[in-house]
Design an enzyme around this catalytic site. Structure first.
Site, PDB file in Angstrom:
ATOM      1  N   VAL A  18     -15.544  37.596  15.109  1.00 11.72           N
ATOM      2  CA  VAL A  18     -14.786  38.319  16.137  1.00 11.72           C
ATOM      3  C   VAL A  18     -13.307  38.406  15.753  1.00 11.72           C
ATOM      4  CG1 VAL A  18     -14.176  38.403  18.578  1.00 11.72           C
ATOM      5  CG2 VAL A  18     -16.436  37.577  17.896  1.00 11.72           C
ATOM      6  N   LYS A 109     -17.528  32.417  26.174  1.00 12.31           N
ATOM      7  CA  LYS A 109     -18.338  32.308  27.396  1.00 12.31           C
ATOM      8  C   LYS A 109     -18.528  30.855  27.809  1.00 12.31           C
ATOM      9  CE  LYS A 109     -20.246  33.963  24.311  1.00 12.31           C
ATOM     10  NZ  LYS A 109     -21.059  34.396  23.141  1.00 12.31           N
ATOM     11  N   GLY A 191     -23.852  38.405  11.797  1.00 12.18           N
ATOM     12  CA  GLY A 191     -22.739  37.868  12.596  1.00 12.18           C
ATOM     13  C   GLY A 191     -23.013  37.853  14.082  1.00 12.18           C
ATOM     14  N   LYS A 209     -23.453  33.105  29.976  1.00 13.51           N
ATOM     15  CA  LYS A 209     -23.098  34.484  30.364  1.00 13.51           C
ATOM     16  C   LYS A 209     -23.589  34.798  31.780  1.00 13.51           C
ATOM     17  CE  LYS A 209     -23.274  36.117  25.584  1.00 13.51           C
ATOM     18  NZ  LYS A 209     -24.171  36.646  24.548  1.00 13.51           N
ATOM     19  N   GLY A 306     -21.581  41.182  17.539  1.00 13.96           N
ATOM     20  CA  GLY A 306     -21.093  41.792  16.302  1.00 13.96           C
ATOM     21  C   GLY A 306     -19.575  41.958  16.363  1.00 13.96           C
TER      22      GLY A 306
HETATM   23  P1  NAP Z   1     -17.144  32.244  13.981  1.00 14.71           P
HETATM   24  O1  NAP Z   1     -17.498  33.388  13.114  1.00 14.71           O
HETATM   25  O2  NAP Z   1     -17.847  30.949  13.817  1.00 14.71           O
HETATM   26  O3  NAP Z   1     -15.555  31.986  13.795  1.00 14.71           O
HETATM   27  C1  NAP Z   1     -14.887  30.931  14.404  1.00 14.71           C
HETATM   28  C2  NAP Z   1     -13.450  30.901  13.889  1.00 14.71           C
HETATM   29  O4  NAP Z   1     -12.726  29.936  14.646  1.00 14.71           O
HETATM   30  C3  NAP Z   1     -13.325  30.508  12.422  1.00 14.71           C
HETATM   31  O5  NAP Z   1     -12.323  31.291  11.810  1.00 14.71           O
HETATM   32  C4  NAP Z   1     -12.871  29.040  12.485  1.00 14.71           C
HETATM   33  O6  NAP Z   1     -11.984  28.661  11.424  1.00 14.71           O
HETATM   34  C5  NAP Z   1     -12.070  29.038  13.776  1.00 14.71           C
HETATM   35  N1  NAP Z   1     -12.081  27.722  14.383  1.00 14.71           N
HETATM   36  C6  NAP Z   1     -13.138  27.029  14.864  1.00 14.71           C
HETATM   37  N2  NAP Z   1     -12.736  25.846  15.363  1.00 14.71           N
HETATM   38  C7  NAP Z   1     -11.396  25.788  15.179  1.00 14.71           C
HETATM   39  C8  NAP Z   1     -10.406  24.816  15.451  1.00 14.71           C
HETATM   40  N3  NAP Z   1     -10.708  23.643  16.019  1.00 14.71           N
HETATM   41  N4  NAP Z   1      -9.127  25.098  15.139  1.00 14.71           N
HETATM   42  C9  NAP Z   1      -8.801  26.269  14.547  1.00 14.71           C
HETATM   43  N5  NAP Z   1      -9.698  27.248  14.243  1.00 14.71           N
HETATM   44  C10 NAP Z   1     -10.975  26.984  14.563  1.00 14.71           C
HETATM   45  O7  NAP Z   1     -17.279  32.629  15.521  1.00 14.71           O
HETATM   46  P2  NAP Z   1     -17.397  34.094  16.154  1.00 14.71           P
HETATM   47  O8  NAP Z   1     -18.783  34.583  16.015  1.00 14.71           O
HETATM   48  O9  NAP Z   1     -16.278  34.922  15.676  1.00 14.71           O
HETATM   49  O10 NAP Z   1     -17.218  33.757  17.715  1.00 14.71           O
HETATM   50  C11 NAP Z   1     -15.964  33.456  18.255  1.00 14.71           C
HETATM   51  C12 NAP Z   1     -16.052  33.463  19.775  1.00 14.71           C
HETATM   52  O11 NAP Z   1     -16.450  34.740  20.220  1.00 14.71           O
HETATM   53  C13 NAP Z   1     -17.081  32.485  20.366  1.00 14.71           C
HETATM   54  O12 NAP Z   1     -16.613  32.029  21.603  1.00 14.71           O
HETATM   55  C14 NAP Z   1     -18.299  33.368  20.563  1.00 14.71           C
HETATM   56  O13 NAP Z   1     -19.166  32.873  21.553  1.00 14.71           O
HETATM   57  C15 NAP Z   1     -17.630  34.644  21.014  1.00 14.71           C
HETATM   58  N6  NAP Z   1     -18.416  35.854  20.812  1.00 14.71           N
HETATM   59  C16 NAP Z   1     -18.984  36.103  19.597  1.00 14.71           C
HETATM   60  C17 NAP Z   1     -19.678  37.287  19.412  1.00 14.71           C
HETATM   61  C18 NAP Z   1     -20.334  37.618  18.102  1.00 14.71           C
HETATM   62  O14 NAP Z   1     -21.014  38.637  18.023  1.00 14.71           O
HETATM   63  N7  NAP Z   1     -20.154  36.820  17.049  1.00 14.71           N
HETATM   64  C19 NAP Z   1     -19.775  38.208  20.461  1.00 14.71           C
HETATM   65  C20 NAP Z   1     -19.168  37.923  21.694  1.00 14.71           C
HETATM   66  C21 NAP Z   1     -18.481  36.739  21.858  1.00 14.71           C
HETATM   67  P3  NAP Z   1     -12.434  28.631   9.884  1.00 14.71           P
HETATM   68  O15 NAP Z   1     -12.531  30.087   9.492  1.00 14.71           O
HETATM   69  O16 NAP Z   1     -11.322  27.938   9.188  1.00 14.71           O
HETATM   70  O17 NAP Z   1     -13.741  27.920   9.840  1.00 14.71           O
HETATM   71  N1  HSE Z   2     -24.455  34.881  19.914  1.00 17.98           N
HETATM   72  C1  HSE Z   2     -24.210  35.844  20.918  1.00 17.98           C
HETATM   73  C2  HSE Z   2     -25.395  36.792  21.015  1.00 17.98           C
HETATM   74  C3  HSE Z   2     -22.957  36.603  20.601  1.00 17.98           C
HETATM   75  O1  HSE Z   2     -26.240  36.769  20.099  1.00 17.98           O
HETATM   76  O2  HSE Z   2     -25.490  37.535  21.981  1.00 17.98           O
HETATM   77  C4  HSE Z   2     -22.501  37.503  21.691  1.00 17.98           C
HETATM   78  O3  HSE Z   2     -22.038  36.774  22.770  1.00 17.98           O
END
Ligand code: NAP
Ligand code: HSE
Length: 437
Positions: A18, A109, A191, A209, A306
């Site tokens: 994200v 969330k 992702g 959610k 995504g």
């Molecule tokens: P991700 O790919 O795992 O990325 C997490 C990022 O946060 C990484 O860059 C990580 O750093 C950093 N991080 C984690 N812990 C940290 C800490 N203690 N201090 C500093 N940086 C830290 O996660 P994501 O999929 O982008 O999701 C992020 C958020 O968005 C979550 O709350 C998730 O539920 C929400 N979300 C995700 C999606 C989706 O489709 N992926 C959709 C909606 C909402 P490093 O790079 O150094 O490891």
């Molecule tokens: N892991 C979550 C999903 C990301 O698959 O819906 C979006 O919140």
């Protein structure tokens, strides 16, 4: 900076799926946003955990750091965008940002579900924004509609598919013949999955959610522990096959209904009739059906996960906050009223059921099963003997019931599991009606 525009300083916490989508959008659309919204959105900081990880930074001039205190103490930072995930330290970082006069946009969330009420009150006390459109449904606008556009309604039902990872897995298992492991692996590569995919597969992400949507829609405090939960990890290939033969698909449903003074709220796999609108929501797509007394049924549909889809919601929130900062307007907080709600026990649920079990293949078995079900007032809609393994002298049975009370079904299954002719009880899946009511 041209006349009439203001520079808004942003710190992004997290540069994963994200965070990258948000940074890329803010970088490539910077000039367009400046023209349209009179604010120059500058990313000043990016917080990561591991400074040594190789990264592509889309020519950003932001300082990349692992020191949150540096961001917190910089008074020029207007908006903290939390896209790290998890409860801690994200909750602490969001809270302290607002206490230091910074507005917050988050996609988290888990934090909103567990601490939404407290955080909204901190935002209000400090006169800052707290927006979280991306926390539910990825790119689908749902938080604003539930918090603002549908305000005139008494919302009494939400029926939804709100986890992209599980919907991707279930779709691939239904239509592509993928195994669970193959489909999960693809969802992770794309992702969609959380850093710990157990949260997706076991329904925990959907619980977060659903509790956010229900808290906003029902103006009540609904916490994750209030939501009944089952994941998808116990489903087998045979369940998909039999569901198809019976004219159903399997979906991970997140359902919240207000019934009298109680709230029925649950996340579990369901059989949906193939022709139902939600049965046609496939892949990473999510859909949320809301029923309000004035508007009737409304359906929100789109990509639920995504990088780009989620960045759409996060950057939309950033633009919203920036507009208020440029106009010096007061933040409008969402209503998340702390009313306690009475949660209806799953035992009280009345539903139709699909039951798969393995029995001995010999005369009299059906009679014993129907006796038990009959003694609990459970009416059978269909009973089919599926496959016989002659070497083991066993057969698989699929029973569907008419509407029955969950407590009675569970009692009956306890009794059935003790019958000498029953080898194992496989799956028990609730059958949803196709209608939106
Ligand atoms: P991700 O790919 O795992 O990325 C997490 C990022 O946060 C990484 O860059 C990580 O750093 C950093 N991080 C984690 N812990 C940290 C800490 N203690 N201090 C500093 N940086 C830290 O996660 P994501 O999929 O982008 O999701 C992020 C958020 O968005 C979550 O709350 C998730 O539920 C929400 N979300 C995700 C999606 C989706 O489709 N992926 C959709 C909606 C909402 P490093 O790079 O150094 O490891
Ligand atoms: N892991 C979550 C999903 C990301 O698959 O819906 C979006 O919140």
């Amino acid at each position: 900076m041209s006349k009439g525009t203001r520079s808004i300083k942003i710190a992004i916490l997290g540069l994963g799926v994200v965070g990258n989508g948000v940074l890329e959008t803010l970088t490539y659309k910077k000039n367009a946003f400046k023209d349209q919204f009179a604010s120059e959105l500058d990313v000043s900081y990016i917080l990561v955990k591991d400074l040594n990880k190789p990264r592509e930074l889309y020519s950003s001039n932001a300082l990349i750091t692992d020191d949150y205190e540096r961001i917190l103490s910089d008074d020029s930072v207007d908006i903290v965008v939390e896209v790290m995930g998890g409860d801690q330290p994200a909750f602490d970082y969001i809270k302290r940002a607002m206490e230091n006069g910074k507005s917050v946009v988050t996609a988290n969330k888990e934090v909103i579900s567990k601490h939404g009420q407290e955080l909204m009150s901190i935002a209000s006390i400090n006169g800052v924004h707290l927006l979280f459109e991306a926390s539910v449904g990825g790119g689908i606008p749902i938080i604003r509609p539930l918090s603002k556009d549908l305000n005139a309604n008494d919302v009494d039902a939400i029926r939804s598919i709100i986890n992209g990872t599980t919907n991707y897995i279930l779709t691939n298992m239904t239509y592509m013949g993928s195994t669970f492991a193959e489909a999960l692996d693809e969802a992770q590569t794309l992702g969609y999955a959380e850093s710990d995919p157990t949260n997706d597969v076991e329904g925990i992400d959907a619980v977060y959610k659903l509790s956010i949507m229900a808290s906003l829609a029902f103006r009540s405090q609904i916490l994750p522990q209030d939501v009944y939960r089952e994941g998808i990890s116990n489903l087998t290939a045979n369940d998909f096959k039999y569901a198809k033969e019976l004219g159903y698909v399997i979906k991970l449903m997140a359902i919240a209904k207000r019934q009298d003074s109680e709230i029925d709220i649950r996340v579990h796999p369901s059989l949906l009739p193939e022709e139902a609108p939600l049965a046609k929501v496939n892949g990473v797509y999510n859909a949320i059906q809301v029923h309000g007394d004035l508007v009737g049924h409304v359906l929100f549909h789109g990509q639920g996960a995504g990088g780009n889809a989620t960045a759409s919601a996060v950057v939309g929130d950033i633009i919203d906050v920036s507009g208020d900062l440029v106009r010096n307007a007061n933040p409008v907080s969402y209503i998340w009223n702390g009313k306690e709600s009475s949660i209806r026990s799953i035992a009280e649920l009345v539903s139709r059921y699909y039951i798969r079990l393995t029995v001995e293949d010999r005369p009299g078995v059906m009679a014993k099963l129907t006796d038990v079900l009959g003694s609990k007032a459970i009416s059978i809609a269909s009973i089919i003997q599926k496959e016989s393994d002659t070497s083991l002298n066993s057969a698989e049975l699929v029973i569907t019931t008419h509407p029955s009370k969950e407590a009675d079904v569970q009692d009956a299954l306890n009794d059935i599991s003790e019958l000498d002719v029953v080898k194992s009880i496989g799956s028990i899946i609730r059958i949803e009606s196709g209608s939106a009511d």
